[in-house]
Motif scaffolding. Sequence first.
Motif, PDB file in Angstrom:
ATOM      1  N   MET A  77       0.999  -1.180   0.287  1.00  0.00           N
ATOM      2  CA  MET A  77       0.080  -0.213  -0.010  1.00  0.00           C
ATOM      3  C   MET A  77       0.785   1.202   0.103  1.00  0.00           C
ATOM      4  O   MET A  77       1.962   1.512   0.836  1.00  0.00           O
ATOM      5  CB  MET A  77      -0.936  -0.115   1.467  1.00  0.00           C
ATOM      6  N   MET A  78       0.652   2.161  -0.931  1.00  0.00           N
ATOM      7  CA  MET A  78       1.442   3.233  -0.993  1.00  0.00           C
ATOM      8  C   MET A  78       0.497   4.354  -1.447  1.00  0.00           C
ATOM      9  O   MET A  78      -0.797   3.874  -1.732  1.00  0.00           O
ATOM     10  CB  MET A  78       2.542   3.248  -1.976  1.00  0.00           C
ATOM     11  N   CYS A  79       0.960   5.383  -1.701  1.00  0.00           N
ATOM     12  CA  CYS A  79      -0.029   6.511  -2.594  1.00  0.00           C
ATOM     13  C   CYS A  79      -0.771   6.072  -3.647  1.00  0.00           C
ATOM     14  O   CYS A  79       0.097   5.450  -4.589  1.00  0.00           O
ATOM     15  CB  CYS A  79       0.738   8.085  -2.579  1.00  0.00           C
ATOM     16  N   GLN A  80      -1.928   6.203  -3.656  1.00  0.00           N
ATOM     17  CA  GLN A  80      -2.759   5.814  -4.904  1.00  0.00           C
ATOM     18  C   GLN A  80      -2.811   6.829  -5.985  1.00  0.00           C
ATOM     19  O   GLN A  80      -3.405   6.278  -6.916  1.00  0.00           O
ATOM     20  CB  GLN A  80      -4.182   5.311  -4.493  1.00  0.00           C
ATOM     21  N   HIS A  81      -2.161   7.737  -5.955  1.00  0.00           N
ATOM     22  CA  HIS A  81      -2.282   8.947  -6.720  1.00  0.00           C
ATOM     23  C   HIS A  81      -3.395   9.118  -7.431  1.00  0.00           C
ATOM     24  O   HIS A  81      -3.725   8.980  -8.711  1.00  0.00           O
ATOM     25  CB  HIS A  81      -1.082   8.658  -7.848  1.00  0.00           C
ATOM     26  N   CYS A  82      -4.637   9.452  -6.509  1.00  0.00           N
ATOM     27  CA  CYS A  82      -5.860   9.638  -6.895  1.00  0.00           C
ATOM     28  C   CYS A  82      -6.158  10.618  -7.965  1.00  0.00           C
ATOM     29  O   CYS A  82      -5.569  11.645  -7.746  1.00  0.00           O
ATOM     30  CB  CYS A  82      -6.733   9.597  -6.024  1.00  0.00           C
ATOM     31  N   GLY A  83      -6.910  10.365  -9.074  1.00  0.00           N
ATOM     32  CA  GLY A  83      -7.372  11.486  -9.973  1.00  0.00           C
ATOM     33  C   GLY A  83      -8.120  12.292  -9.293  1.00  0.00           C
ATOM     34  O   GLY A  83      -8.159  13.664  -9.778  1.00  0.00           O
ATOM     35  N   ARG A  84      -9.131  11.885  -8.263  1.00  0.00           N
ATOM     36  CA  ARG A  84      -9.749  12.782  -7.477  1.00  0.00           C
ATOM     37  C   ARG A  84      -9.447  12.761  -6.046  1.00  0.00           C
ATOM     38  O   ARG A  84     -10.284  12.168  -5.126  1.00  0.00           O
ATOM     39  CB  ARG A  84     -10.950  12.521  -7.570  1.00  0.00           C
ATOM     40  N   ALA A  85      -8.175  13.410  -5.876  1.00  0.00           N
ATOM     41  CA  ALA A  85      -7.286  13.063  -4.501  1.00  0.00           C
ATOM     42  C   ALA A  85      -8.152  13.809  -3.284  1.00  0.00           C
ATOM     43  O   ALA A  85      -8.302  14.930  -3.598  1.00  0.00           O
ATOM     44  CB  ALA A  85      -6.091  13.480  -4.762  1.00  0.00           C
ATOM     45  N   PRO A  86      -8.846  13.436  -2.440  1.00  0.00           N
ATOM     46  CA  PRO A  86      -9.288  14.248  -1.447  1.00  0.00           C
ATOM     47  C   PRO A  86      -8.295  14.894  -0.553  1.00  0.00           C
ATOM     48  O   PRO A  86      -8.628  15.972  -0.045  1.00  0.00           O
ATOM     49  CB  PRO A  86      -9.817  12.650  -0.328  1.00  0.00           C
ATOM     50  N   CYS A  87      -6.907  14.583  -0.505  1.00  0.00           N
ATOM     51  CA  CYS A  87      -5.968  15.282   0.099  1.00  0.00           C
ATOM     52  C   CYS A  87      -5.584  16.609  -0.502  1.00  0.00           C
ATOM     53  O   CYS A  87      -5.613  17.452   0.233  1.00  0.00           O
ATOM     54  CB  CYS A  87      -4.651  14.345   0.094  1.00  0.00           C
ATOM     55  N   GLU A  88      -5.811  16.517  -1.710  1.00  0.00           N
ATOM     56  CA  GLU A  88      -5.524  17.703  -2.702  1.00  0.00           C
ATOM     57  C   GLU A  88      -6.388  19.001  -2.237  1.00  0.00           C
ATOM     58  O   GLU A  88      -6.246  20.102  -1.825  1.00  0.00           O
ATOM     59  CB  GLU A  88      -5.429  17.690  -4.242  1.00  0.00           C
ATOM     60  N   THR A  89      -7.894  18.641  -2.229  1.00  0.00           N
ATOM     61  CA  THR A  89      -8.747  19.561  -1.930  1.00  0.00           C
ATOM     62  C   THR A  89      -8.490  20.257  -0.772  1.00  0.00           C
ATOM     63  O   THR A  89      -8.944  21.526  -0.761  1.00  0.00           O
ATOM     64  CB  THR A  89     -10.159  18.797  -2.092  1.00  0.00           C
ATOM     65  N   VAL A  90      -8.152  19.624   0.424  1.00  0.00           N
ATOM     66  CA  VAL A  90      -8.521  20.109   1.608  1.00  0.00           C
ATOM     67  C   VAL A  90      -7.071  20.899   2.074  1.00  0.00           C
ATOM     68  O   VAL A  90      -7.066  21.574   2.901  1.00  0.00           O
ATOM     69  CB  VAL A  90      -8.329  19.088   2.759  1.00  0.00           C
ATOM     70  N   CYS A  91      -5.975  20.843   1.304  1.00  0.00           N
ATOM     71  CA  CYS A  91      -4.558  21.434   1.669  1.00  0.00           C
ATOM     72  C   CYS A  91      -4.943  22.865   1.642  1.00  0.00           C
ATOM     73  O   CYS A  91      -5.243  23.287   0.396  1.00  0.00           O
ATOM     74  CB  CYS A  91      -3.566  21.170   0.868  1.00  0.00           C
ATOM     75  N   PRO A  92      -4.733  23.851   2.562  1.00  0.00           N
ATOM     76  CA  PRO A  92      -4.859  25.207   2.513  1.00  0.00           C
ATOM     77  C   PRO A  92      -3.884  25.777   1.797  1.00  0.00           C
ATOM     78  O   PRO A  92      -4.125  27.043   1.140  1.00  0.00           O
ATOM     79  CB  PRO A  92      -5.036  25.519   3.950  1.00  0.00           C
ATOM     80  N   VAL A  93      -2.735  25.408   1.500  1.00  0.00           N
ATOM     81  CA  VAL A  93      -1.627  26.060   1.015  1.00  0.00           C
ATOM     82  C   VAL A  93      -1.209  25.474  -0.441  1.00  0.00           C
ATOM     83  O   VAL A  93      -0.175  26.121  -0.849  1.00  0.00           O
ATOM     84  CB  VAL A  93      -0.408  26.302   1.984  1.00  0.00           C
ATOM     85  N   LEU A  94      -2.201  24.814  -0.918  1.00  0.00           N
ATOM     86  CA  LEU A  94      -1.755  24.097  -2.302  1.00  0.00           C
ATOM     87  C   LEU A  94      -0.402  23.598  -2.291  1.00  0.00           C
ATOM     88  O   LEU A  94       0.458  23.547  -3.136  1.00  0.00           O
ATOM     89  CB  LEU A  94      -2.091  25.206  -3.280  1.00  0.00           C
ATOM     90  N   ALA A  95      -0.130  22.804  -0.998  1.00  0.00           N
ATOM     91  CA  ALA A  95       1.243  22.071  -0.894  1.00  0.00           C
ATOM     92  C   ALA A  95       1.023  20.577  -1.689  1.00  0.00           C
ATOM     93  O   ALA A  95       2.102  20.170  -2.030  1.00  0.00           O
ATOM     94  CB  ALA A  95       1.593  21.741   0.259  1.00  0.00           C
ATOM     95  N   THR A  96      -0.226  20.395  -1.849  1.00  0.00           N
ATOM     96  CA  THR A  96      -0.182  18.935  -2.614  1.00  0.00           C
ATOM     97  C   THR A  96      -1.130  19.226  -3.670  1.00  0.00           C
ATOM     98  O   THR A  96      -2.358  19.395  -3.344  1.00  0.00           O
ATOM     99  CB  THR A  96      -0.634  17.926  -1.669  1.00  0.00           C
ATOM    100  N   THR A  97      -0.714  19.147  -4.838  1.00  0.00           N
ATOM    101  CA  THR A  97      -1.749  19.236  -6.322  1.00  0.00           C
ATOM    102  C   THR A  97      -1.564  18.185  -7.179  1.00  0.00           C
ATOM    103  O   THR A  97      -0.626  17.366  -6.987  1.00  0.00           O
ATOM    104  CB  THR A  97      -1.415  20.508  -6.831  1.00  0.00           C
ATOM    105  N   HIS A  98      -2.076  18.232  -8.201  1.00  0.00           N
ATOM    106  CA  HIS A  98      -2.025  17.060  -9.147  1.00  0.00           C
ATOM    107  C   HIS A  98      -1.242  17.559 -10.435  1.00  0.00           C
ATOM    108  O   HIS A  98      -1.568  18.679 -10.917  1.00  0.00           O
ATOM    109  CB  HIS A  98      -3.572  16.680  -9.769  1.00  0.00           C
ATOM    110  N   SER A  99      -0.137  16.728 -10.772  1.00  0.00           N
ATOM    111  CA  SER A  99       0.473  17.305 -11.836  1.00  0.00           C
ATOM    112  C   SER A  99      -0.296  16.761 -13.227  1.00  0.00           C
ATOM    113  O   SER A  99      -1.298  16.082 -13.086  1.00  0.00           O
ATOM    114  CB  SER A  99       2.101  16.313 -11.957  1.00  0.00           C
ATOM    115  N   SER A 100       0.288  17.429 -14.329  1.00  0.00           N
ATOM    116  CA  SER A 100      -0.620  17.099 -15.520  1.00  0.00           C
ATOM    117  C   SER A 100      -0.291  15.844 -15.996  1.00  0.00           C
ATOM    118  O   SER A 100      -1.279  15.227 -17.058  1.00  0.00           O
ATOM    119  CB  SER A 100       0.268  18.010 -16.750  1.00  0.00           C
ATOM    120  N   ASP A 101       0.582  14.922 -15.582  1.00  0.00           N
ATOM    121  CA  ASP A 101       0.767  13.588 -15.677  1.00  0.00           C
ATOM    122  C   ASP A 101       0.329  12.543 -14.985  1.00  0.00           C
ATOM    123  O   ASP A 101       0.983  11.443 -14.545  1.00  0.00           O
ATOM    124  CB  ASP A 101       2.199  13.117 -16.390  1.00  0.00           C
TER     125      ASP A 101
END
Lengths: 992, 179, 488
Positions: A817-841
Amino acid sequence: MKDHTQCGETPTYGKSLEASRDLSADPFVILSNQPAEATRRDFLSLMGFTLAAASLTGCSRGLAQKAIPLAASSDRLIPGVPNWYATTCAGCSAGCSLLVKTCDGRPVKIEGNADSPLFGGGTCAVGQATVLSLYDDERLRGPLWQGSDTTWEEIDRRVMDGLSAARAKRQKIVLLSGTLVSPSMRNIVGQWARHPDFRHIVYDPISMSALRNAHLKSFGRALVPHYRFDHARLIIGLEADFLGTWLSPVDFARQYAITRNPENASYLSHHIQFESGLSITGANADLRIPVVPSMLGSVAVALLRRVAARIGMRDFPPGPDPLPHEMALDAVGDKLWKHRGESLVVSGVQDVSVQVVIAALNAFLGNIGKTINLSRPSLQRMGDDREMEQLVGDMNRGEIGALILCGVNPAYDYAEADRFLEGLEKVPLSVSFSDRRDETSSHVHAICPDHHFLEAWGDAEPVDSCFSLAQPTISPMFETRAAQENLLRWLGQSGNYYTYLREFWRNNMFLRQSAIQNFDDYWDQTLRTGVTELPSQMSGHSTEFHGPWREAAQTIIESSAPLTPSSNEINDRYELHLYESVGLRDGRHANNPWLQELPDPITRLTWGNAAAISPGLAKKLDLQSGDIVVLKTEHAKLEIPVFIQPGQEARTLSIPLGYGRKQVGTAGTKVGVNAYPLARIVDGVRRYSAKNVAIEKTGKHEALAATQSHFSIEGRPIVREMTVAQLVPTAAAAETQGEAASSLWPARPEGDHSWGMVIDLNSCTGCSACVIACQAENNVPVVGKREVIRNREMHWIRIDRYYSGSEENLRSVQQPMMCQHCGRAPCETVCPVLATTHSSDGLNQQVYNRCVGTRYCLNNCPYKVRRFNWHEYSQNPEYDYTMESPMGRMVLNPEVTVRSRGVMEKCSMCVQRIQSAKTAALQAQRSVRDGDIQTACQQACPTQAIVFGDLKDLNSRASRLRRNQRYYHVLEGLGTLPNVGYLAKVRNPLTT
Amino acid sequence: MPRRFLVACFQEEESLLNAVRTVRGKGLKVYDVFAPYPIHELGVAMGIRKSRLPLAALFGTLSGLLVAIGFQFYANVLDWPMNVGGKPDNSTLAFIPIAFELTILFGGLITVAALLVRTRLFPGKHEHLLADGITDDVFALALRQPDRRAVASALRQSDVWKILEACGAKDIYERESPP
Amino acid sequence: MTGVSIPSKSQFHQAPMLPPPKWVEGDPSLQEITDDVLRPMEGLPGRAWWICFALSAAALTMGLSMIGYLFSKGIGIWGENNSVGWAFDITNFVFWVGIGHAGTLISAILLLFQQKWRTSINRSAEAMTIFAVMCAGLFPAIHVGRPWLAFWLFPYPNQRGPLWVNFRSPLVWDVFAVSTYFTISLVFWYLGMIPDLATIRDRATNGIKKLIFRWVSLGWDGSHRTWSRYEVVSLLLAGLATPLVVSVHSVVSMDFATAVLPGWHSTIFPPYFVAGAIYSGFGMVMTLLIITRNTMNLERYITMRHLEAMSKVLLLTGSIVAYAYLTEFFSAWYNGNIYERYTFFSNRLAGPYAWCFGIMVLCNVLTPQMFWFHRIRGSIPALFVASILVNIGMWFERFVIIVLSLHRTFLPAEWGMFIPTIYDVGILIGSFGLFFTCFLIFIRVLPMIAIWEVKGLVGELRVHDRLVSNLRTLRADQEDGTQEAACA
């Protein structure tokens, strides 16, 4: 070759070809054109580099310039561009062929060599971790005489005096070594053996001498056969953890995976495991039957009886079957007969009669020459326990004039360590090649520290005529000297071991091949590929079975009186089962923090060992995990905490060996309990089990550092399992085009790639090599026992263990089990400072510099794969494991940031490898090809259970696997659309 | 030039009210009334026009709303669009809470600012109390002196005094305020 | 607002005969009111005050030193881990924000509803709000891994640009909601105090005191033209603050409601949290008022009626909270989601932290139901104990929501426990220290009852009394008139 081009220009380790040319002139050129004396200066400059790398969170290029120690630069060393060197692992005797990545002169990562016919690019956790041992602070800086620093000249003088003195007194000179897989080394020892009073004794802490003796009785030669699981359709293991630790796990796991591929169900093997303690092998079996150690022999006999009956042998010694497995045994017997010639029975039981019975079983089934190769035996575990027993006696009688210890530590792992030490006192000259002061070497006269294998030349022959070479990947960091060179010098021969090795190959291997005429070319060729396979010379030996199987069966039947659950005697007497742990193995790597913190694949314990007991026994004795008990055998007693282990045989306690080192280093000393004293030598072989063990409660309790506290899957569809019957034939299998992602939101513009991963739960054995590989690649910190107890381990990839089914019929599955790199990542939405976002690839990326550490992402991650730096884990004296000392920090990968306190981190899918592969492709003006990129975990996996690739490319392996019928996402219902998916585990029940 | 006032102090809220009514009935102009707490009838009695401060509040709230929406749109859509959980750059729904908060914030602050400006209250301002204890228990009525209307309606100073006394003024005096 | 119009003759017969509830005991003169309220500020504090102050100051000091250690070592000194990412820190945050809700509610919403009983408690309630929100704001600031970068949560123009915050994150909503709430509450509080500050100024004998209060009272001179505008603005602010109160805890609740975790992912959170906030807020107001009214003999102004009214509010909001709990369990059962069902039925009811859930139910569901009984509502000790239970219960509610949902989420392999360290507890105590220290100082240096509002109320009562007597005489005259007519 494409497997190793993570860092830019295609075939990178073609470089090691040129490298090796220079090497032929001077073995120490890799790092520096300066002569060998300059090593310390190089070391310092490297130290300077790593200090910088750790502090300035590593943009490696910028720093690399000042890191290169070359005054006159070399065209081979481009700052920031790693070089790859093929070499051979010395982590254990299996001798896996490796590729070592060196960045700016430092070996930083170990990978398997895909060209190896035996290991095919796989490695194990220990192999992955050996690179850290190179930078172990405990290593001696130079030779010691009577515990104080000295020069090599001094050492040579004194040792040679001592040797001649011993010869004068007609006393024996003994070389006590572990199994020597190096042919050239064996050759040197052969030269020593010309002296009549020289004896070479091989001592394996984890011995297989019973197997060797059994083959001596059965086939006339003491050997360990080379097993071919890939040719077996029915695999039966009796207490043999061949996927985890037994003999050559990487090789076996690779073979095993071949036979377990449900995509060609016609050739899907059955695997039945009889064992007392749950091993990862048992966890992977289709049918696992818990058997108390003393009954394993009778299980073998019972099977033999059934087979014998089939081939019409009437005069089989009578005796009851081990209850209550009769039904199962009949079924297994039938299966065996059905698959004769394509079955394989292996056993790790250290009992000659049992091994004879096993040999008979394989012989009667006609497996010899098919799944068991005697003409090309394995050249491992050559130790003979009887000889060791004699040696200790001789030492105590003062008959030994000189004792040279090479890669052994009997004061720790010999059953009667005290007797050994007493004897050692009586030896006039004792020399150890140990790289540190350990339990044994601290009592010898001279410590002549050997190189770490990454600094050394060498060769290996793990299986007959399958050779591999070892070359230095860094110039020796200290005033160490190759053990072989010592032996040569003390024979009065000059010249360094490198020239000797080259000559040895010129006169042997080179002559045995005909493909290449020029030796230089041959040498370079072999050095580059690292491995070569030659026709065997062991022909003409009989593979005809003539073993005393009746007697053997008879002894077993007599020794194991029929045990019925009713009989009272068993109620308060228990049995002991000692086993190698996947992380520490025989204990020689105890000072490696990576391995100490590697969760055991079954118990998921770190930083210590415990006696596994079954839940039933725990209830009966009213014990909780962590309660400390005292175990009493006839010879020894042991105080150890217990751990409640589902699947554990009801009357057996299983204890991992390799712990409880008294003297090994800051990380490993006094971690866990040493169980070796319980492994006694009984009629000539060392027993890793014991009967009549009494348990006493002490009332004391100790917190166990487990990385998983809850093992029931709670009926959640997290790990999917199916049987072969449920599989649709591949032809008919409708290739579904992934999941139809219904979304409220407009699609976003996407890049050229979408990196994804598919993990085959059916191939994953749980060996945990990926965990260490990831740790090494991504500078994952070690946090120590206290933090692990507080549930703060940092591994980016973990192997979850789940149990289902009843206590009798336990189903055990593991899930990387490791980061699943979700296309709809719950972690990204909640980060207040945009420290985790989704790359184009398609990567879920974590920006350490921007992270302020609200931990909201961690809370909102359904897979809980995010790891938070609760403290400063690098350059912090409180966490003196890998990132504190300048030495330890040399292992850091300059391509990966070292994270600071208060920052979230997680699997990045080795984005650094993706980037360099993209750069390489760009330079080559082509697009990234499938297979250009291998993540660290994927590369390390011996069974290739992990497949990484571009999901945009519909023909990439990953994309094709995503269309497989077994493909699914964990927690699909949440609609996180992960880029990481899994293939369901397939069981192949006996009934089919 | 200093302004002169005729000040009448009362003990009772009602007598003050009476006084205001009578004085205005007599056609005189009440300069102001001072009290320890607001008396609502006074608004009608003194004929104070309806305040326009609600308009300030309206302006404040609207400006807050627009600033919030505009800024969030600029930041997350125009200036720095990011793929966050696959959501669209313009996640309008997610912008609502902050838009709401800023609406309130701007509205409140601007209204209060408007009040302070309009009533000329500012830190360190030196108060001019035409009667002692009007922040405690005294109600005071102040008339400009000389009052042109009084002159016009041929009311003599003494008459005004009588009227106020009749209304129950406890104390009547003239006082000057600095310009 | 506190207006009764003098009825014209035609209205006489419908004119009210019953006196309005007396929210002020006895019949103090305006001057007495001023004296009563300002007495504590002019005398020296008593022994009780010093003891309380010493205790809370000590707690505050301990909290601050622990926070210092936190900054030097990292939040690893807390008990949180990779399974439970939030625990005491966010629990305390939500708890204090909730406390902060009573003040503005009393001053704004009750103002709009013309609840006259608010006049003698709104000042201290608003003060409490300010201090509670200060405590609340403390925790998000110190709970981040790199506190020195906490200011990155504000979208300020920067050189790293373009680099903004993520306006989709409820944490950013929090930042705006809480800071807005703090600002507006502060302004509202101060604005309401200006006339009283002027009163203090005019009573001040000491020159420095006069100077200070002149500065802060903005030259207030009691002019009615100012008064009328002042009241308009008070109403406007009240109108703005009312939705604000509701919004703040709704936004806070979205931290959880927008997440995917079972136990967090729930649509009823906003109303549920707001009710809970008012519930806990009133609990805290009651605790404080019971203490102050008895120690500073203000029984005259903070009457049993006040306490009873508040206990009714507690009963209402407490019942709403209880209903929310039920709804959570019902929907967990009804939607059939195995993860939700586990979280509620297996874990909250029977898990290792079930005792926390028990405390929560005891304090938040059972306690307020006691207020159905008049005897309980009328007994100071009962109310005092109840009000404290309420706050304990509400703290545990947040702990249950946060930790019990986090420690067992989707993958059993990552299940873990949270065990608080002394630093978790110490910093919680420290926040109470901050709160009470501020409050104790407040009651010494500022009027803790809105003098001018009470005066307004009393004045109105006087008017009313006299009105009633006039009516009686007038009626009498009328009757005489009719009799005469009959005789004629």
